[in-house]
Each structure stands twice: as structure tokens, then as C-alpha cells.
Design a protein around this motif. Structure first.
Motif, short mmCIF file in Angstrom:
data_model
loop_
_atom_site.label_atom_id
_atom_site.label_comp_id
_atom_site.label_asym_id
_atom_site.label_seq_id
_atom_site.Cartn_x
_atom_site.Cartn_y
_atom_site.Cartn_z
N GLN A 201 0.76 -1.15 0.10
CA GLN A 201 -0.01 -0.17 -0.02
C GLN A 201 0.85 1.30 0.00
O GLN A 201 1.77 1.20 0.88
N VAL A 202 0.67 2.29 -0.80
CA VAL A 202 1.09 3.57 -0.77
C VAL A 202 0.24 4.58 -0.75
O VAL A 202 -0.89 4.56 -1.28
N GLN A 203 0.46 5.51 0.11
CA GLN A 203 -0.38 6.69 0.48
C GLN A 203 0.28 7.94 -0.21
O GLN A 203 1.66 7.94 0.07
N LEU A 204 -0.56 8.84 -0.97
CA LEU A 204 0.16 9.77 -1.78
C LEU A 204 -0.54 11.22 -1.29
O LEU A 204 -1.77 11.21 -1.36
N VAL A 205 -0.02 12.26 -0.99
CA VAL A 205 -0.63 13.51 -0.59
C VAL A 205 0.23 14.58 -1.25
O VAL A 205 1.25 14.92 -1.43
N GLU A 206 -0.74 15.35 -2.07
CA GLU A 206 -0.22 16.10 -2.80
C GLU A 206 -0.35 17.80 -2.03
O GLU A 206 -1.10 17.80 -1.45
N GLN B 26 -5.12 12.75 -3.35
CA GLN B 26 -6.42 13.18 -3.36
C GLN B 26 -6.66 14.22 -4.68
O GLN B 26 -7.97 14.61 -4.54
N GLY B 27 -5.64 14.83 -4.93
CA GLY B 27 -5.74 15.70 -5.87
C GLY B 27 -5.66 17.44 -5.48
O GLY B 27 -5.96 17.55 -4.35
N THR B 28 -5.01 18.34 -6.19
CA THR B 28 -4.88 19.44 -5.76
C THR B 28 -5.46 20.42 -6.90
O THR B 28 -4.89 19.97 -7.88
N GLN B 29 -6.10 21.59 -6.42
CA GLN B 29 -6.70 22.36 -7.66
C GLN B 29 -5.57 23.34 -8.10
O GLN B 29 -4.93 23.97 -7.25
N VAL B 30 -5.44 23.33 -9.22
CA VAL B 30 -4.50 24.61 -10.03
C VAL B 30 -5.54 25.26 -10.90
O VAL B 30 -6.25 24.80 -11.70
N THR B 31 -5.57 26.70 -10.69
CA THR B 31 -6.41 27.60 -11.38
C THR B 31 -5.68 28.67 -11.87
O THR B 31 -4.64 29.29 -11.17
N VAL B 32 -5.61 28.78 -13.12
CA VAL B 32 -4.66 29.81 -14.04
C VAL B 32 -5.84 30.99 -14.45
O VAL B 32 -6.60 30.66 -15.20
#
Length: 127
Positions: free
Chosen positions: A1-6, A119-125
Motif C-alpha cells: 500500500q502507498v499513500q500519496l499526498v499532493e 486526493q488531488g490539488t486544484q490549480v487555477t490559472v
């Protein structure tokens, strides 16, 4: 198992820069090729950039080539995405993903090949 945090997403003006980071925990990080994907509203998830287990091979989508750079640090269990010359069309949720791939220099491009996701991270340009 791998946990990923952006981390590192946010709001930036066109032409600006952002740096996304992904921290991994769990099993041996160097066993995984890593990818950054993005998904805009109403669109399919697409690969932005990928890096092999060793870091020796990378892939960048044509839409970001020359602007985005992926890197990894196996000792720190992190993968980064440096995004320069941002455009409004880069607006999306960005996801870090891990691919348990056998070959040390292989980078796969399909989301279906990746086993673990952040979980994803929002990028807004803004224009």
C-alpha cells in the motif's frame, strides 16, 4: 500500500509558476514509477508528466512540453512538478499517482496502469 499526498496547488496568473509536490508513504518508493495527471471539468483524466523508478526516463505531454518539469527524490519519497509559463488551459485538478511497474526505466501513460492515487490539488490559472 502507498499513500500519496499532493500539495502546492492554488491560483496563479497566466505566465506565472507553481510547484506541485507529492509525498509518499508506505512501501518502497523506488519500486514505483510516478505520474502527474490532471482532470478539467467535463474532460477525461490525462497524463501531464511521468518519471521512471530510477528517474532516468521522463515523459511530458505535448501540451506541457518545455513548460513543466517532473522530478523525484527516492530518498525523500517525493515527486515534484515544476510548472512554468502557466496558461488558463492548465486549470484542472492535478493528481499524483504511483505505478507498480517491473521495469526500472519504463513510464506508462494510461491512468489505468497506475495503482495508487492522491486526493488531488486544484490549480487555477487566470487570464
Amino acid at each position: 500500500q502507498v499513500q500519496l499526498v499532493e500539495s502546492g496547488g492554488g491560483l496563479e496568473q497566466a505566465g506565472g509558476s507553481l510547484r506541485l509536490s507529492c509525498a509518499a508513504s508506505g512501501r518502497t518508493f523506488s519500486n514505483y514509477a510516478m505520474g502527474w495527471f490532471r482532470q478539467a471539468p467535463g474532460k477525461e483524466r490525462e497524463i501531464v508528466a511521468g518519471i521512471s523508478r530510477s528517474g532516468g526516463s521522463t515523459y511530458s505531454a505535448d501540451s506541457v512540453k518545455g513548460r513543466f518539469t517532473i522530478s523525484r527524490d527516492n530518498a525523500k519519497k517525493t515527486v515534484n512538478l515544476q510548472m512554468n509559463s502557466l496558461k488558463p488551459e492548465d486549470t484542472a485538478v492535478y493528481y499524483c499517482a504511483a505505478d507498480r511497474v517491473a521495469y526500472i526505466d519504463l513510464v506508462r501513460r494510461s491512468p489505468a496502469d497506475y495503482d495508487y492515487w492522491g486526493q488531488g490539488t486544484q490549480v487555477t490559472v487566470s487570464s
